[in-house]
Write an enzyme that holds these catalytic residues in place. Structure first.
Site, PDB file in Angstrom:
ATOM      1  N   SER A 124       0.544  -1.040  -0.121  1.00  0.00           N
ATOM      2  CA  SER A 124      -0.074   0.048  -0.215  1.00  0.00           C
ATOM      3  C   SER A 124       1.312   0.935   0.254  1.00  0.00           C
ATOM      4  O   SER A 124       2.123   1.058   0.212  1.00  0.00           O
ATOM      5  CB  SER A 124      -1.054  -0.067   0.974  1.00  0.00           C
ATOM      6  OG  SER A 124      -1.418   1.176   1.405  1.00  0.00           O
ATOM      7  N   TYR A 148      -1.301  -1.201  10.388  1.00  0.00           N
ATOM      8  CA  TYR A 148      -2.569  -1.428   9.387  1.00  0.00           C
ATOM      9  C   TYR A 148      -0.740  -1.270   7.814  1.00  0.00           C
ATOM     10  O   TYR A 148       0.046  -2.420   7.872  1.00  0.00           O
ATOM     11  CB  TYR A 148      -3.882  -1.348   9.056  1.00  0.00           C
ATOM     12  CG  TYR A 148      -2.934  -0.587   7.148  1.00  0.00           C
ATOM     13  CD1 TYR A 148      -3.115  -2.370   6.782  1.00  0.00           C
ATOM     14  CD2 TYR A 148      -3.256   0.027   6.302  1.00  0.00           C
ATOM     15  CE1 TYR A 148      -3.922  -1.987   5.347  1.00  0.00           C
ATOM     16  CE2 TYR A 148      -3.124  -0.574   4.725  1.00  0.00           C
ATOM     17  CZ  TYR A 148      -3.832  -1.897   4.708  1.00  0.00           C
ATOM     18  OH  TYR A 148      -3.702  -1.475   3.330  1.00  0.00           O
ATOM     19  N   LYS A 152       1.896  -3.864   6.110  1.00  0.00           N
ATOM     20  CA  LYS A 152       2.565  -3.576   5.297  1.00  0.00           C
ATOM     21  C   LYS A 152       4.504  -3.456   4.806  1.00  0.00           C
ATOM     22  O   LYS A 152       4.476  -4.405   3.795  1.00  0.00           O
ATOM     23  CB  LYS A 152       1.653  -2.657   4.235  1.00  0.00           C
ATOM     24  CG  LYS A 152       0.045  -2.980   4.393  1.00  0.00           C
ATOM     25  CD  LYS A 152      -0.187  -4.174   3.696  1.00  0.00           C
ATOM     26  CE  LYS A 152      -1.273  -4.914   3.027  1.00  0.00           C
ATOM     27  NZ  LYS A 152      -1.261  -5.863   2.889  1.00  0.00           N
ATOM     28  N   TYR A 176      -0.122  -0.332  -3.154  1.00  0.00           N
ATOM     29  CA  TYR A 176      -1.637   0.365  -4.404  1.00  0.00           C
ATOM     30  C   TYR A 176      -1.928   1.562  -3.985  1.00  0.00           C
ATOM     31  O   TYR A 176      -1.514   1.661  -2.808  1.00  0.00           O
ATOM     32  CB  TYR A 176      -2.790  -0.213  -3.617  1.00  0.00           C
ATOM     33  CG  TYR A 176      -2.812  -1.616  -3.797  1.00  0.00           C
ATOM     34  CD1 TYR A 176      -2.418  -2.358  -4.884  1.00  0.00           C
ATOM     35  CD2 TYR A 176      -3.772  -2.823  -3.181  1.00  0.00           C
ATOM     36  CE1 TYR A 176      -2.396  -3.618  -4.772  1.00  0.00           C
ATOM     37  CE2 TYR A 176      -3.818  -3.568  -2.890  1.00  0.00           C
ATOM     38  CZ  TYR A 176      -2.732  -4.421  -4.222  1.00  0.00           C
ATOM     39  OH  TYR A 176      -3.354  -5.929  -4.066  1.00  0.00           O
ATOM     40  N   PHE A 177      -1.870   2.533  -4.708  1.00  0.00           N
ATOM     41  CA  PHE A 177      -2.615   3.607  -3.921  1.00  0.00           C
ATOM     42  C   PHE A 177      -4.501   3.945  -3.689  1.00  0.00           C
ATOM     43  O   PHE A 177      -4.459   2.570  -2.760  1.00  0.00           O
ATOM     44  CB  PHE A 177      -2.509   5.181  -5.280  1.00  0.00           C
ATOM     45  CG  PHE A 177      -1.063   5.562  -4.577  1.00  0.00           C
ATOM     46  CD1 PHE A 177       0.017   4.609  -5.057  1.00  0.00           C
ATOM     47  CD2 PHE A 177      -0.791   6.658  -4.316  1.00  0.00           C
ATOM     48  CE1 PHE A 177       1.656   4.816  -5.769  1.00  0.00           C
ATOM     49  CE2 PHE A 177       0.234   6.825  -4.162  1.00  0.00           C
ATOM     50  CZ  PHE A 177       1.010   5.684  -4.502  1.00  0.00           C
ATOM     51  N   ASN A 197     -15.239   3.671   5.782  1.00  0.00           N
ATOM     52  CA  ASN A 197     -14.036   4.318   6.707  1.00  0.00           C
ATOM     53  C   ASN A 197     -13.575   5.281   5.234  1.00  0.00           C
ATOM     54  O   ASN A 197     -13.212   6.851   5.668  1.00  0.00           O
ATOM     55  CB  ASN A 197     -12.568   4.171   7.222  1.00  0.00           C
ATOM     56  CG  ASN A 197     -13.486   3.126   8.224  1.00  0.00           C
ATOM     57  OD1 ASN A 197     -13.339   3.845   9.116  1.00  0.00           O
ATOM     58  ND2 ASN A 197     -12.683   1.603   8.466  1.00  0.00           N
ATOM     59  N   ASN A 198     -13.331   4.460   4.160  1.00  0.00           N
ATOM     60  CA  ASN A 198     -12.918   5.260   3.450  1.00  0.00           C
ATOM     61  C   ASN A 198     -14.116   6.262   2.343  1.00  0.00           C
ATOM     62  O   ASN A 198     -15.183   6.288   2.177  1.00  0.00           O
ATOM     63  CB  ASN A 198     -12.399   3.979   1.935  1.00  0.00           C
ATOM     64  CG  ASN A 198     -11.406   3.499   2.807  1.00  0.00           C
ATOM     65  OD1 ASN A 198     -11.543   2.357   3.280  1.00  0.00           O
ATOM     66  ND2 ASN A 198     -10.224   3.934   2.781  1.00  0.00           N
ATOM     67  N   PRO A 292      -6.819  12.112  12.180  1.00  0.00           N
ATOM     68  CA  PRO A 292      -6.250  11.831  12.958  1.00  0.00           C
ATOM     69  C   PRO A 292      -4.769  11.234  11.749  1.00  0.00           C
ATOM     70  O   PRO A 292      -5.818  10.230  11.462  1.00  0.00           O
ATOM     71  CB  PRO A 292      -5.896  11.695  14.200  1.00  0.00           C
ATOM     72  CG  PRO A 292      -7.577  11.975  14.882  1.00  0.00           C
ATOM     73  CD  PRO A 292      -7.978  12.147  13.215  1.00  0.00           C
TER      74      PRO A 292
HETATM   75  N1  UFG Z   1     -12.098  11.628   3.771  1.00  0.00           N
HETATM   76  C1  UFG Z   1     -13.377  12.082   4.295  1.00  0.00           C
HETATM   77  N2  UFG Z   1     -13.982  11.963   4.745  1.00  0.00           N
HETATM   78  C2  UFG Z   1     -14.727  10.880   4.986  1.00  0.00           C
HETATM   79  C3  UFG Z   1     -13.753  10.022   4.569  1.00  0.00           C
HETATM   80  C4  UFG Z   1     -12.873  10.162   4.171  1.00  0.00           C
HETATM   81  O1  UFG Z   1     -13.313  14.065   3.983  1.00  0.00           O
HETATM   82  O2  UFG Z   1     -16.087  10.239   5.795  1.00  0.00           O
HETATM   83  C5  UFG Z   1     -10.353  12.021   3.213  1.00  0.00           C
HETATM   84  C6  UFG Z   1      -9.781  11.510   4.183  1.00  0.00           C
HETATM   85  O3  UFG Z   1      -9.352  12.730   4.990  1.00  0.00           O
HETATM   86  C7  UFG Z   1      -8.205  12.267   2.644  1.00  0.00           C
HETATM   87  C8  UFG Z   1      -9.818  11.568   1.836  1.00  0.00           C
HETATM   88  O4  UFG Z   1     -10.399  11.492   2.077  1.00  0.00           O
HETATM   89  O5  UFG Z   1      -8.738  12.739   2.442  1.00  0.00           O
HETATM   90  C9  UFG Z   1      -8.946   9.118   1.158  1.00  0.00           C
HETATM   91  O6  UFG Z   1      -9.250   8.617   2.755  1.00  0.00           O
HETATM   92  P1  UFG Z   1      -9.662   7.419   2.623  1.00  0.00           P
HETATM   93  O7  UFG Z   1     -10.101   6.883   3.736  1.00  0.00           O
HETATM   94  O8  UFG Z   1     -10.408   7.228   1.375  1.00  0.00           O
HETATM   95  O9  UFG Z   1      -8.229   6.568   2.251  1.00  0.00           O
HETATM   96  P2  UFG Z   1      -6.656   7.585   2.688  1.00  0.00           P
HETATM   97  O10 UFG Z   1      -6.051   7.612   1.641  1.00  0.00           O
HETATM   98  O11 UFG Z   1      -6.585   7.819   3.250  1.00  0.00           O
HETATM   99  O12 UFG Z   1      -6.554   6.075   2.596  1.00  0.00           O
HETATM  100  C10 UFG Z   1      -6.277   4.788   2.035  1.00  0.00           C
HETATM  101  C11 UFG Z   1      -6.447   3.405   2.463  1.00  0.00           C
HETATM  102  C12 UFG Z   1      -4.964   2.929   3.128  1.00  0.00           C
HETATM  103  C13 UFG Z   1      -4.528   3.011   2.132  1.00  0.00           C
HETATM  104  C14 UFG Z   1      -3.752   4.393   1.670  1.00  0.00           C
HETATM  105  C15 UFG Z   1      -3.041   4.280   0.731  1.00  0.00           C
HETATM  106  O13 UFG Z   1      -7.822   3.378   2.940  1.00  0.00           O
HETATM  107  O14 UFG Z   1      -5.197   1.597   3.938  1.00  0.00           O
HETATM  108  O15 UFG Z   1      -5.189   4.469   1.345  1.00  0.00           O
HETATM  109  O16 UFG Z   1      -2.542   5.819  -0.113  1.00  0.00           O
HETATM  110  F1  UFG Z   1      -3.456   2.731   2.725  1.00  0.00           F
END
Ligand code: UFG
Length: 332
Positions: A124, A148, A152, A176-177, A197-198, A292
């Site tokens: 990741s 997590y 990785k 992966y992005f 969460n995403n 955070p």
């Molecule tokens: N975001 C929001 N509101 C939400 C969810 C996300 O504003 O309810 C924002 C986050 O702050 C971030 C962007 O959307 O700026 C993307 O957030 P994600 O949670 O979708 O993805 P992340 O980039 O935080 O993390 C993801 C995966 C990880 C992985 C990473 C790799 O969840 O497992 O990409 O780049 F490691």
């Protein structure tokens, strides 16, 4: 060729299984359905008109793997079986180390015993921690910001040392992005049961009325509109990237690392507006404080994957939004 796909009914695993079958590979899945449903196997069959063989079991369970390797001449494995929720990993670090690292080590041990030494490993972009600069190349410094991510990074280290000890291994590590979207059939995709969460699954649930509004985590980042920027890649492009990696690495006795992304960054608000415009829906949102551990910007330098794997992501943001929407509405 017979390919063992661990976690093959999960989000990325199922799309990769489809592309493998379409490319003529024989797919054998092992999955304990911890974060997916057995019906996904039916869906893969519906799409490809070929049913992958599926063993229900945990990859940490050596007996399950032994049985598979005894019953089949496996040529290579693609390892997706892992827990992946960043927040949960912070509250349950031991569960993450126990599952993700044990699964990888058990798989490698059983593969080694059966002289199967071709492996594609799901890593990741999280291993880049808070990157010093973007776009991020494979040579950028590595760090971890949560358990997590640690699984990785340690997983990658386990494989690097395995290859030093036994150079017969051929290993592709794929970083992966942000995979989003779904298969264009609308039959497989990502639909978490809990509150997502995403970003993309959350947007989908807000648009469908299941959740009232999106929390945008911060609008004071040094980005074009203040919200976080990420490299969103269509999950089918990502799946095809695995096949390119498998073809390139198999039997080379090399270990190599590749970014799989598009090279383009979009902000949270870019994503909201694109989803609204493309699908003609409303996505109400509120700006809240930063989450955070989040970083401002993360997108890939994809030149190595293009040069070595002869692969590049082709699907547009429009397709990502359309396919995500189609999948969610297929479920209702
Ligand atoms: N975001 C929001 N509101 C939400 C969810 C996300 O504003 O309810 C924002 C986050 O702050 C971030 C962007 O959307 O700026 C993307 O957030 P994600 O949670 O979708 O993805 P992340 O980039 O935080 O993390 C993801 C995966 C990880 C992985 C990473 C790799 O969840 O497992 O990409 O780049 F490691």
């Amino acid at each position: 060729m017979k390919i063992l796909v661990t976690g093959g009914s999960g989000y990325i695993g199922s799309h990769t299984s489809v592309e493998l079958i379409n490319a003529g590979y024989e797919v054998i899945i092992v999955d304990n359905f911890f974060n997916s449903q057995p019906e996904v196997i039916d869906r893969i069959e519906q799409i490809t008109h070929k049913r992958p063989l599926c063993y229900e079991g945990n990859v940490c369970d050596r007996q399950v793997l032994e049985k598979i390797f005894q019953e089949h001449n496996i040529d290579a494995a693609i390892d997706f079986a892992a827990y992946k929720a960043v927040g949960e990993s912070v509250s349950k670090p031991l569960m993450y180390y126990q599952n993700n690292l044990n699964a990888l080590m058990t798989l490698c041990e059983v593969m080694q015993e059966h002289d199967c030494k071709n492996l594609v490993f799901s890593s990741s972009a999280t291993v880049y921690g808070d990157p010093e600069s973007v776009p991020i190349s494979e040579e950028s410094s590595l760090s971890v910001t949560n358990p997590y991510g640690a699984t990785k990074l340690y997983g990658e280290a386990i494989l690097q040392y395995l290859h030093i000890a036994d150079p017969q291994w051929s290993i592709a590590i794929l970083r992966y992005f942000n995979p989003i979207g779904a298969h264009s059939s609308g039959l497989i995709g990502e639909n978490p049961n809990d509150i997502p969460n995403n970003l993309m699954p959350y947007i989908c649930k807000v648009a469908s009325g299941e959740l009232p509004y999106l929390n945008v985590f911060g609008d004071d980042y040094p980005t074009h509109d203040g919200t976080g920027v990420r490299d969103y890649i269509h999950v089918v492009d990502l799946a095809i990237g695995h096949i390119a990696a498998l073809k390139t690495i198999c039997d080379t006795h090399n270990i190599d690392v590749f970014n799989l992304g598009t090279g383009t960054g979009y902000s949270v608000l870019d994503m909201v507006h694109a989803y609204e415009t493309i699908n003609q829906v409303k996505v109400p949102y509120r700006i809240t404080k930063r989450r955070p551990g989040d970083i401002a910007e993360c997108y890939a330098d994809t030149s190595k994957a293009e040069r070595v794997l002869h692969w590049r992501a082709e699907r547009t943001l429009e397709e990502m939004c359309k396919d995500a929407y189609r999948f969610i509405n297929h479920q209702v």
